[in-house]
Design an enzyme around this catalytic site. Structure first.
Site, PDB file in Angstrom:
ATOM      1  N   MET A 247       0.862  -1.184   0.000  1.00 53.42           N
ATOM      2  CA  MET A 247       0.000   0.000   0.000  1.00 53.42           C
ATOM      3  C   MET A 247       0.891   1.225   0.000  1.00 53.42           C
ATOM      4  SD  MET A 247      -2.800   1.190   2.775  1.00 53.42           S
ATOM      5  CE  MET A 247      -3.933   2.502   2.353  1.00 53.42           C
ATOM      6  N   LEU A 248       0.591   2.140  -0.877  1.00 46.01           N
ATOM      7  CA  LEU A 248       1.383   3.371  -0.928  1.00 46.01           C
ATOM      8  C   LEU A 248       0.509   4.554  -1.313  1.00 46.01           C
ATOM      9  CD1 LEU A 248       4.247   4.752  -0.928  1.00 46.01           C
ATOM     10  CD2 LEU A 248       4.282   4.329  -3.376  1.00 46.01           C
ATOM     11  N   GLN A 254       0.084  12.354   1.136  1.00 42.60           N
ATOM     12  CA  GLN A 254      -0.055  11.688   2.449  1.00 42.60           C
ATOM     13  C   GLN A 254      -0.648  12.638   3.487  1.00 42.60           C
ATOM     14  OE1 GLN A 254       3.782  10.006   3.475  1.00 42.60           O
ATOM     15  NE2 GLN A 254       3.676   8.507   1.829  1.00 42.60           N
ATOM     16  N   GLY A 255      -1.302  12.042   4.486  1.00 44.30           N
ATOM     17  CA  GLY A 255      -1.852  12.844   5.586  1.00 44.30           C
ATOM     18  C   GLY A 255      -3.092  13.631   5.213  1.00 44.30           C
ATOM     19  N   GLY A 257      -6.002  11.812   4.274  1.00 44.58           N
ATOM     20  CA  GLY A 257      -7.128  10.886   4.421  1.00 44.58           C
ATOM     21  C   GLY A 257      -7.290   9.879   3.285  1.00 44.58           C
ATOM     22  N   GLU A 282       0.332  -8.421   4.566  1.00 46.91           N
ATOM     23  CA  GLU A 282       1.667  -9.017   4.636  1.00 46.91           C
ATOM     24  C   GLU A 282       2.645  -8.005   5.228  1.00 46.91           C
ATOM     25  OE1 GLU A 282       2.766 -10.421   0.773  1.00 46.91           O
ATOM     26  OE2 GLU A 282       4.845 -10.692   1.379  1.00 46.91           O
TER      27      GLU A 282
END
Ligand code: ACO
Length: 424
Positions: A247-248, A254-255, A257, A282
């Site tokens: 997941m990226l 980012q930050g 939501g 994983e």
């Protein structure tokens, strides 16, 4: 007399060698670069972004490409430029420096940057900015892959704008997706410590993509925001157990939501599939676990099994059952959700309630120690008696310390999740 002269000569020779060494070391250090700073990434929307420093971001990790020291030798003022067009991720790769080492210093060799990066970069990247700007124009015709499964809006308070996002589910057979995914996955190596590329020929992988949909001269554009890959493991006899592989969310997004939106959408997607048992992950990172705790607590807080009166009575089979059947959440994750939601309904300034809560969490944390004790008792049959006493003394104090520390850090994490839930 002559002995003293010889000694002075030796000392001054050593001093010369020492200062030469210092000079050499200084010179060499100018040619050593921290690759977490030298690698400069960009998501380019407009040609102007190429000159705009504020759109540059750097890796968190570069050890996979440049080794554990995360550095390269041989260049002064090194910049490794890796720019991507924001929609289709057309790539520009260029290495810039003011000077390069030409002499050989013992067995220190100049690092060949392109060679090191080659195995990670997919074919077809541009090395000229003019060529990249032409590629950038093609972003106008880029469209997301697969089917739209969720859309949401975010208020950009600073700019006074409403931004639109869409999440798509796709698989490798979707035309053009394989090549796009090859470009997208290059970000993993810079932002996930133990990232590895997946085998895209295996059709058990599902892909979930997040895009920002925006208008440019009246027509829609789709900027890449982030993604998730999920592997569909077979579970006996006719079930599947999807496991999140990667997941990226790209750093500029980012930050905001998007991680939570993506995770919730994926959980709901699999919840709707009768063959799915539960969703797992994983090697989850700390930030991932935090995000999952938030999303799963958000989903479970409305379930009757997690009502405050029931939470106070302890972790129950009803909670496990409801989390599993309503949201495909496994027992281990349901237990964390229970502890988070129980903390919310516990009055921690009441000594009795707070003690009960602490003991409840510690009982769960102590399970591995109980297993160890059983093992020690088994061993005691063959070991001398004082060995067992010694083991027990060490382990009791270590156990208490561990339980208290872990309990405190869990509660701290849980409070952060509750703060976020309170903002909904
Ligand atoms: C199985 C695996 O893949 S493990 C590997 C996971 N991936 C990585 O670690 C790669 C690098 N990291 C990332 O890609 C991302 O940071 C992720 C996926 C971990 C999280 O994605 P994000 O989009 O940043 O998540 P999201 O924005 O929902 O939440 C992150 C934080 O932003 C905060 N946030 C969200 N929206 C807002 C907002 N509008 N204003 C202020 N803060 C906000 C959240 O509260 C949260 O903060 P907290 O953790 O202190 O509570």
């Amino acid at each position: 007399g002559s002995e003293a002269v010889i000694r002075v000569e030796v000392i001054s020779k050593c001093w010369c060698n020492f200062s030469d060494l210092l000079n050499l070391e200084k010179k060499l250090s100018e040619y050593k670069s921290d690759t977490n700073k030298a690698v400069r990434l960009k998501l380019v929307r407009f040609p102007e972004d190429l000159e705009d420093e504020s759109t540059t971001f750097n890796p968190l990790y570069s050890h996979q490409v440049f080794g554990d020291e995360e550095s390269v030798f041989g260049y002064r003022d090194l910049e490794i430029q890796l720019y991507y067009s924001t929609c289709s991720l057309a790539t520009f790769f260029n290495v810039r420096y003011t000077s390069k080492v030409t002499e050989k210093y013992g067995n220190v060799e100049v690092d060949e940057i392109e060679n090191k990066l080659l195995e990670y970069l997919p074919a077809g990247y541009c090395t000229s900015l003019d060529e990249f700007v032409v590629q950038l124009e093609k972003d106008a015709s880029f469209r997301p892959f697969g089917e739209l499964i969720h859309s949401y809006k975010v208020q950009d308070v600073k700019e006074g704008l409403e931004l639109h996002y869409e999440i798509y589910k796709t698989d490798i057979s979707c035309p053009g997706f394989r090549e796009y995914h090859q470009r997208l996955q290059t970000f993993l190596i810079w932002f996930i410590e133990t990232a590895s590329f997946i085998d895209t020929d295996d059709d058990k992988w599902h892909y979930f993509l997040v895009f920002e949909k925006y208008l440019e001269s009246g027509s829609p554009r789709y900027a890449t925001v982030g993604y998730m890959t999920v592997y569909n493991f077979y579970a006996y006899p006719d079930k599947v157990r999807p496991r999140i592989g990667q997941m990226l969310v790209l750093p500029p997004f980012q930050g905001e939501g998007h991680g939570a939106q993506l995770m919730e959408t994926v959980q709901k997607f699999y919840t709707a599939m009768p063959s799915v048992l539960d969703v797992t992950a994983e090697e989850p990172s700390e930030d991932f676990v935090k995000l999952r705790d938030f999303v799963l607590s958000k989903l479970c807080q409305g379930l009757p099994g997690f009502e405050p009166q029931k939470l106070a009575k302890g972790f129950s089979a009803e909670m496990v059952e409801q989390a599993k059947h309503t949201w495909k959440i496994n027992k281990h994750h349901a237990r964390r959700v229970y502890e988070i939601l129980r903390l919310r309904s516990t009055n921690m300034s009441d000594p009795k309630q707070s003690r009960e809560y602490r003991l409840e969490v510690k009982r769960r944390l102590a399970i591995p120690f109980k297993k160890n004790k059983k093992e020690a008792t088994r061993l005691s049959r063959v070991m001398p008696e004082d060995w067992l006493t010694q083991q027990a003394e060490v382990s009791v104090s270590q156990e208490h310390e561990y339980l208290e520390e872990t309990y405190q850090s869990n509660v701290e994490q849980y409070r952060r999740i509750l703060e976020r839930l309170a903002q909904l």
